[in-house]
Design a protein around this motif. Structure first.
Motif, short mmCIF file in Angstrom:
data_model
loop_
_atom_site.label_atom_id
_atom_site.label_comp_id
_atom_site.label_asym_id
_atom_site.label_seq_id
_atom_site.Cartn_x
_atom_site.Cartn_y
_atom_site.Cartn_z
N GLN A 54 25.73 -8.75 -11.80
CA GLN A 54 26.10 -9.63 -10.77
C GLN A 54 27.37 -8.67 -10.77
N PHE A 55 28.08 -7.78 -10.96
CA PHE A 55 29.34 -6.62 -11.09
C PHE A 55 28.62 -5.69 -10.24
N ALA A 56 27.26 -5.37 -10.37
CA ALA A 56 25.84 -4.28 -9.86
C ALA A 56 25.77 -4.93 -8.65
N SER A 58 27.22 -7.94 -6.69
CA SER A 58 28.15 -8.02 -5.36
C SER A 58 28.35 -6.43 -5.18
N PHE A 59 28.79 -5.66 -5.65
CA PHE A 59 29.51 -4.19 -4.99
C PHE A 59 28.25 -3.39 -4.38
N ALA A 60 27.18 -3.98 -4.01
CA ALA A 60 26.18 -3.22 -3.35
C ALA A 60 25.82 -4.28 -2.16
N LEU A 62 29.14 -5.37 -1.35
CA LEU A 62 30.12 -5.14 -0.59
C LEU A 62 29.64 -4.75 0.64
N PHE A 63 29.43 -3.23 0.14
CA PHE A 63 28.97 -2.13 0.58
C PHE A 63 27.93 -2.24 2.06
N TYR A 67 28.41 -0.92 5.47
CA TYR A 67 27.46 0.32 6.26
C TYR A 67 26.98 -0.85 7.79
#
Lengths: 146, 175
Positions: A54-56, A58-60, A62-63, A67
């Motif tokens: 889940q953390f990975a 959400s980070f992806a 946002l990134f 971008y």
């Protein structure tokens, strides 16, 4: 006094004292204290595989959003700039002016666009002498040619 | 005397009380004298020792055993001393040199030893720490580096400089 004063073993002896039985009391106190006072158990937080994913994710996300925004705003700026240039040239070329002629309007390497000459303060007497042209009325600045 | 390995085994098996009791017995006096030489007065040294032991007790379960117990305890005690010397307001009204001269201080050294203590008190706090740890406790520079977080080279230079200053002060006082 010798240079190696500090090497005197007598000086290395401890000159301070403590109350009688002080250290025995400290040891006994802490044996009682540690029997009663709880230790602080370290926390071991467990991260599950699911929460890591889940953390990975959400980070992806946002990134990816960041971008995409960056790419969109960058392209628009370049596009609008190019569009403005094309519109100006197209308007002028409709008037029958060649590209070369249009470009010359934007040439800044012309004398009139150079920095102005520095101002000089003129001496008043020199100025009056210069203006003292035969027939020149210095007050009205009119020349009598007759 | 129990080694660090034995203390670690007791801690890892949950026998914190047993390990800590042993630590107090093994290192308590050294810690006290390390503190006492810096703050001079017994009551202050006792307070700071109690603070040190309390912090060691609460921190023991999280101690990683990557350094020696001795350096870890000394580091806690050193931080307590430096905080005390920096923040204690009573030191302004009653400086350390005056405390050394007062009758309340438990001191039975002779004139030369008193002069040495006065000379050491002229040093800045951190330099005084280095001097005491090397001169009285004979702590290795490598261990001192871990305790104080300073390089070995800097500590050697600091001690050498401190020793020169102390000798000069001693000569001035005794001659």
């Amino acid at each position: 006094m010798s240079k190696d004063m500090l090497n005197d073993p007598h000086l290395k002896q401890n000159p301070y004292t403590v109350p009688e039985d002080y250290f025995r009391m400290v040891t006994e106190e802490w044996q009682m204290e540690s029997a009663v006072a709880p230790t602080v158990e370290p926390e071991h937080p467990r991260l599950s595989l699911r929460s890591l994913f889940q953390f990975a994710a959400s980070f992806a996300l946002l990134f990816g959003i960041g971008y995409a925004l960056f790419m969109l705003t960058g392209r628009n700026r370049a596009d609008s700039q190019q569009t403005e240039e094309y519109s100006l040239f197209s308007e002028l070329s409709e008037l029958g002016l060649s590209h070369q002629t249009v470009s010359s309007f934007f040439i800044t390497d012309m004398d009139e666009f150079r920095e102005p000459a520095p101002e000089t303060d003129l001496d008043l007497d020199e100025l009056i002498e210069y203006m003292n042209y035969p027939g020149m009325d210095i007050e009205s600045l009119q020349i009598d040619n007759e | 005397m129990n080694s660090d390995k034995e203390l670690q085994e007791w801690c890892e098996s949950g026998q914190y009380q047993r390990a800590f009791g042993q630590m107090v017995q093994q290192y308590g006096q050294r810690l006290y004298w390390h503190i006492r030489k810096m703050v001079i007065v017994h009551e202050d040294a006792d307070d700071l020792l109690q603070n040190t032991l309390m912090k060691a007790w609460t921190g023991l379960p999280t101690f990683r055993w990557e350094s020696q117990i001795f350096t870890w305890l000394y580091r806690i005690a050193t931080n307590e001393v430096l905080t005390f010397l920096k923040k204690n307001k009573s030191l302004k009204n009653f400086p350390l040199e005056e405390r050394l001269n007062s009758e309340a201080v438990l001191f039975d050294g002779d004139a030369m030893q008193r002069a040495l203590q006065k000379a050491i008190l002229q040093l800045p706090h951190k330099q005084r720490l280095v001097f005491n740890m090397r001169y009285f406790d004979e702590i290795k520079y490598e261990d001192m580096s871990t305790i104080l977080g300073t390089s070995v080279g800097a500590l050697k230079a600091s001690y050498h400089h401190a020793a020169q200053k102390v000798e000069q002060s001693l000569k001035a006082m005794l001659l």
